[in-house]
Motif scaffolding. Structure first.
Motif, PDB file in Angstrom:
ATOM      1  N   GLN A 182      54.060 -29.733  19.108  1.00 42.75           N
ATOM      2  CA  GLN A 182      53.702 -28.546  19.899  1.00 42.75           C
ATOM      3  C   GLN A 182      54.830 -27.516  19.884  1.00 42.75           C
ATOM      4  OE1 GLN A 182      52.755 -30.632  23.543  1.00 42.75           O
ATOM      5  NE2 GLN A 182      50.552 -30.626  23.097  1.00 42.75           N
ATOM      6  N   GLU A 183      56.068 -27.998  19.878  1.00 45.75           N
ATOM      7  CA  GLU A 183      57.219 -27.096  19.842  1.00 45.75           C
ATOM      8  C   GLU A 183      57.379 -26.438  18.475  1.00 45.75           C
ATOM      9  OE1 GLU A 183      60.513 -29.508  20.909  1.00 45.75           O
ATOM     10  OE2 GLU A 183      59.912 -29.746  23.014  1.00 45.75           O
ATOM     11  N   MET A 184      56.853 -27.106  17.428  1.00 45.83           N
ATOM     12  CA  MET A 184      57.005 -26.608  16.056  1.00 45.83           C
ATOM     13  C   MET A 184      55.736 -25.939  15.543  1.00 45.83           C
ATOM     14  SD  MET A 184      59.208 -29.768  14.432  1.00 45.83           S
ATOM     15  CE  MET A 184      60.863 -30.105  15.027  1.00 45.83           C
ATOM     16  N   ASP A 185      55.071 -25.215  16.436  1.00 45.44           N
ATOM     17  CA  ASP A 185      53.873 -24.445  16.082  1.00 45.44           C
ATOM     18  C   ASP A 185      52.745 -25.310  15.523  1.00 45.44           C
ATOM     19  OD1 ASP A 185      55.262 -22.068  16.790  1.00 45.44           O
ATOM     20  OD2 ASP A 185      56.206 -22.078  14.793  1.00 45.44           O
ATOM     21  N   LYS A 186      52.722 -26.567  15.935  1.00 47.18           N
ATOM     22  CA  LYS A 186      51.689 -27.514  15.483  1.00 47.18           C
ATOM     23  C   LYS A 186      51.636 -27.596  13.956  1.00 47.18           C
ATOM     24  CE  LYS A 186      48.846 -27.233  19.642  1.00 47.18           C
ATOM     25  NZ  LYS A 186      47.499 -27.040  20.203  1.00 47.18           N
ATOM     26  N   ASP A 187      52.815 -27.628  13.358  1.00 50.66           N
ATOM     27  CA  ASP A 187      52.948 -27.714  11.896  1.00 50.66           C
ATOM     28  C   ASP A 187      53.484 -29.107  11.554  1.00 50.66           C
ATOM     29  OD1 ASP A 187      53.768 -27.615   9.226  1.00 50.66           O
ATOM     30  OD2 ASP A 187      54.295 -25.486   9.350  1.00 50.66           O
ATOM     31  N   TRP A 188      52.628 -29.951  11.001  1.00 49.27           N
ATOM     32  CA  TRP A 188      53.036 -31.337  10.726  1.00 49.27           C
ATOM     33  C   TRP A 188      54.083 -31.437   9.630  1.00 49.27           C
ATOM     34  CZ3 TRP A 188      52.746 -34.681  14.202  1.00 49.27           C
ATOM     35  CH2 TRP A 188      51.676 -34.720  15.101  1.00 49.27           C
ATOM     36  N   SER A 189      54.096 -30.489   8.714  1.00 49.16           N
ATOM     37  CA  SER A 189      55.123 -30.536   7.659  1.00 49.16           C
ATOM     38  C   SER A 189      56.509 -30.337   8.277  1.00 49.16           C
ATOM     39  CB  SER A 189      54.851 -29.467   6.595  1.00 49.16           C
ATOM     40  OG  SER A 189      54.914 -28.163   7.144  1.00 49.16           O
ATOM     41  N   LYS A 190      56.599 -29.491   9.303  1.00 49.37           N
ATOM     42  CA  LYS A 190      57.881 -29.279   9.995  1.00 49.37           C
ATOM     43  C   LYS A 190      58.292 -30.536  10.760  1.00 49.37           C
ATOM     44  CE  LYS A 190      57.399 -24.269  10.704  1.00 49.37           C
ATOM     45  NZ  LYS A 190      57.287 -23.196  11.737  1.00 49.37           N
ATOM     46  N   VAL A 191      57.297 -31.179  11.377  1.00 48.78           N
ATOM     47  CA  VAL A 191      57.586 -32.387  12.152  1.00 48.78           C
ATOM     48  C   VAL A 191      58.089 -33.502  11.235  1.00 48.78           C
ATOM     49  CG1 VAL A 191      56.610 -34.177  13.658  1.00 48.78           C
ATOM     50  CG2 VAL A 191      55.863 -31.799  13.899  1.00 48.78           C
ATOM     51  N   ARG A 192      57.403 -33.693  10.100  1.00 52.13           N
ATOM     52  CA  ARG A 192      57.831 -34.735   9.155  1.00 52.13           C
ATOM     53  C   ARG A 192      59.226 -34.455   8.623  1.00 52.13           C
ATOM     54  NH1 ARG A 192      52.143 -35.126   8.028  1.00 52.13           N
ATOM     55  NH2 ARG A 192      52.177 -33.252   6.737  1.00 52.13           N
ATOM     56  N   SER A 193      59.487 -33.187   8.316  1.00 48.11           N
ATOM     57  CA  SER A 193      60.811 -32.809   7.816  1.00 48.11           C
ATOM     58  C   SER A 193      61.877 -33.055   8.888  1.00 48.11           C
ATOM     59  CB  SER A 193      60.809 -31.334   7.415  1.00 48.11           C
ATOM     60  OG  SER A 193      62.081 -30.924   6.990  1.00 48.11           O
ATOM     61  N   HIS A 194      61.557 -32.739  10.121  1.00 50.01           N
ATOM     62  CA  HIS A 194      62.499 -32.912  11.234  1.00 50.01           C
ATOM     63  C   HIS A 194      62.908 -34.371  11.402  1.00 50.01           C
ATOM     64  CE1 HIS A 194      64.367 -32.150  15.155  1.00 50.01           C
ATOM     65  NE2 HIS A 194      63.723 -33.215  15.603  1.00 50.01           N
ATOM     66  N   PHE A 195      61.935 -35.279  11.260  1.00 51.09           N
ATOM     67  CA  PHE A 195      62.210 -36.701  11.463  1.00 51.09           C
ATOM     68  C   PHE A 195      62.506 -37.441  10.159  1.00 51.09           C
ATOM     69  CE2 PHE A 195      59.661 -35.863  15.379  1.00 51.09           C
ATOM     70  CZ  PHE A 195      60.650 -36.196  16.294  1.00 51.09           C
ATOM     71  N   GLY A 196      62.530 -36.716   9.038  1.00 49.15           N
ATOM     72  CA  GLY A 196      62.844 -37.335   7.756  1.00 49.15           C
ATOM     73  C   GLY A 196      61.759 -38.282   7.260  1.00 49.15           C
ATOM     74  N   VAL A 197      60.506 -37.932   7.535  1.00 47.32           N
ATOM     75  CA  VAL A 197      59.372 -38.766   7.120  1.00 47.32           C
ATOM     76  C   VAL A 197      58.718 -38.170   5.877  1.00 47.32           C
ATOM     77  CG1 VAL A 197      57.113 -39.691   7.784  1.00 47.32           C
ATOM     78  CG2 VAL A 197      58.943 -39.513   9.485  1.00 47.32           C
ATOM     79  N   SER A 198      58.573 -38.964   4.842  1.00 48.35           N
ATOM     80  CA  SER A 198      57.921 -38.490   3.614  1.00 48.35           C
ATOM     81  C   SER A 198      56.433 -38.251   3.883  1.00 48.35           C
ATOM     82  CB  SER A 198      58.067 -39.538   2.505  1.00 48.35           C
ATOM     83  OG  SER A 198      57.191 -39.240   1.428  1.00 48.35           O
ATOM     84  N   PRO A 199      55.873 -37.175   3.331  1.00 47.34           N
ATOM     85  CA  PRO A 199      54.442 -36.926   3.517  1.00 47.34           C
ATOM     86  C   PRO A 199      53.577 -38.010   2.882  1.00 47.34           C
ATOM     87  CG  PRO A 199      55.368 -35.442   1.883  1.00 47.34           C
ATOM     88  CD  PRO A 199      56.527 -36.109   2.560  1.00 47.34           C
ATOM     89  N   ASP A 200      54.176 -38.799   1.990  1.00 45.77           N
ATOM     90  CA  ASP A 200      53.425 -39.851   1.312  1.00 45.77           C
ATOM     91  C   ASP A 200      53.565 -41.220   1.976  1.00 45.77           C
ATOM     92  OD1 ASP A 200      52.451 -38.150  -0.719  1.00 45.77           O
ATOM     93  OD2 ASP A 200      54.369 -38.275  -1.769  1.00 45.77           O
ATOM     94  N   TRP A 201      54.392 -41.292   3.020  1.00 46.50           N
ATOM     95  CA  TRP A 201      54.631 -42.601   3.645  1.00 46.50           C
ATOM     96  C   TRP A 201      53.394 -43.113   4.376  1.00 46.50           C
ATOM     97  CZ3 TRP A 201      54.219 -44.967   8.334  1.00 46.50           C
ATOM     98  CH2 TRP A 201      54.816 -46.235   8.443  1.00 46.50           C
ATOM     99  N   LEU A 202      53.054 -44.371   4.092  1.00 46.19           N
ATOM    100  CA  LEU A 202      51.997 -45.072   4.812  1.00 46.19           C
ATOM    101  C   LEU A 202      52.411 -46.537   4.935  1.00 46.19           C
ATOM    102  CD1 LEU A 202      48.664 -43.738   3.235  1.00 46.19           C
ATOM    103  CD2 LEU A 202      49.529 -43.246   5.527  1.00 46.19           C
ATOM    104  N   PRO A 203      52.016 -47.204   6.001  1.00 49.46           N
ATOM    105  CA  PRO A 203      52.352 -48.621   6.139  1.00 49.46           C
ATOM    106  C   PRO A 203      51.505 -49.461   5.183  1.00 49.46           C
ATOM    107  CG  PRO A 203      50.903 -47.944   7.911  1.00 49.46           C
ATOM    108  CD  PRO A 203      51.268 -46.691   7.161  1.00 49.46           C
ATOM    109  N   PRO A 204      51.902 -50.705   4.904  1.00 51.33           N
ATOM    110  CA  PRO A 204      51.070 -51.586   4.072  1.00 51.33           C
ATOM    111  C   PRO A 204      49.715 -51.775   4.749  1.00 51.33           C
ATOM    112  CG  PRO A 204      53.262 -52.504   4.379  1.00 51.33           C
ATOM    113  CD  PRO A 204      53.152 -51.356   5.339  1.00 51.33           C
ATOM    114  N   ILE A 205      48.662 -51.694   3.957  1.00 52.99           N
ATOM    115  CA  ILE A 205      47.307 -51.769   4.525  1.00 52.99           C
ATOM    116  C   ILE A 205      46.506 -52.866   3.830  1.00 52.99           C
ATOM    117  CG2 ILE A 205      45.150 -50.512   4.901  1.00 52.99           C
ATOM    118  CD1 ILE A 205      46.854 -47.925   4.812  1.00 52.99           C
TER     119      ILE A 205
END
Length: 228
Positions: A182-205
């Motif tokens: 919400q603080e980052m204009d509801k932009d998930w790419s900014k959130v992932r970048s902020h927390f160092g999360v790859s956009p391709d990361w997924l848990p084992p399924i």
């Protein structure tokens, strides 16, 4: 000579593995098919959990212009009923809801809901909710109640996927992730970048048979931003 052949073979195996991984990464799906991150992630999760051909899901989505989130019940019906996905979508084009289609094809009510309510009595939103509740619960190993709470806050299914991805990868509670979003204009790419999360990361399924996708239903699962 033999050593050289072994080295070349290993390189080829590694190359094939990398190509396979790239083809089925969220980023690659977005770039290749022109989908949003949310829809690409949804298609990948749906395919992994139900053990179905993701390219079939995406091609059907393109042909019908039906969002992956809305198409999900058809994928389950096709999987459980051993029918062609396009056949299910064709029945939909005649004005039938997912519940009516499932009922006509003899799909057991327990496939979509523990209460075994007649499928013909369930709305499209209810069936869509049942599928995504189950897919996300299995994908991120979170209780159904947590997903229901996110839905009740008004989050669409795509946003919920993003919340759970960042939360699982960063080990942060969903409330904190949402606050940053919400603080980052509801932009998930900014959130992932902020927390160092790859956009391709997924848990084992682990894949399932597709039956009993409604297990763990929670009250209010159908509430949120429509079928998104």
């Amino acid at each position: 000579m033999v050593k050289q052949a072994i080295v070349i073979l290993n390189l080829l195996i590694l190359l094939c593995a990398n190509l396979f991984a790239q083809d089925f990464s969220i980023t690659a799906i977005v770039q290749k098919n022109g989908l949003s991150w949310e829809e690409a992630a949804a298609a990948l999760l749906l395919a992994k959990v139900l053990d179905v051909d993701m390219t079939m899901v995406i091609s059907t989505r393109k042909e019908t212009a039906m969002p992956v989130f809305v198409l999900a019940p058809a994928v389950v019906i096709a999987k459980v009923g051993k029918k062609d996905l396009k056949e299910i979508v064709k029945m939909r084009s005649k004005g039938h809801g997912w519940g009516v289609i499932a009922h006509r094809l003899g799909i057991h009510p327990g496939t979509f809901n523990q209460q075994r309510v007649a499928l013909s009595k369930l709305s499209d939103d209810e069936l869509i909710g049942e599928v995504w509740l189950s897919v996300l619960r299995q994908s991120f190993s979170v209780p159904a109640s947590q997903i229901v709470k996110l839905r009740q806050k008004g989050l669409g299914w795509g946003d919920i996927i993003a919340v759970l991805q960042v939360s699982a990868a960063s080990k942060l509670p969903t409330e904190k992730v949402i606050a940053h979003w919400q603080e980052m204009d509801k932009d998930w790419s900014k959130v992932r970048s902020h927390f160092g999360v790859s956009p391709d990361w997924l848990p084992p399924i682990k894949a399932t048979s597709g039956e009993g996708v409604g297990k763990g239903r929670g009250k209010g699962v159908g509430k949120g931003k429509g079928g998104r």
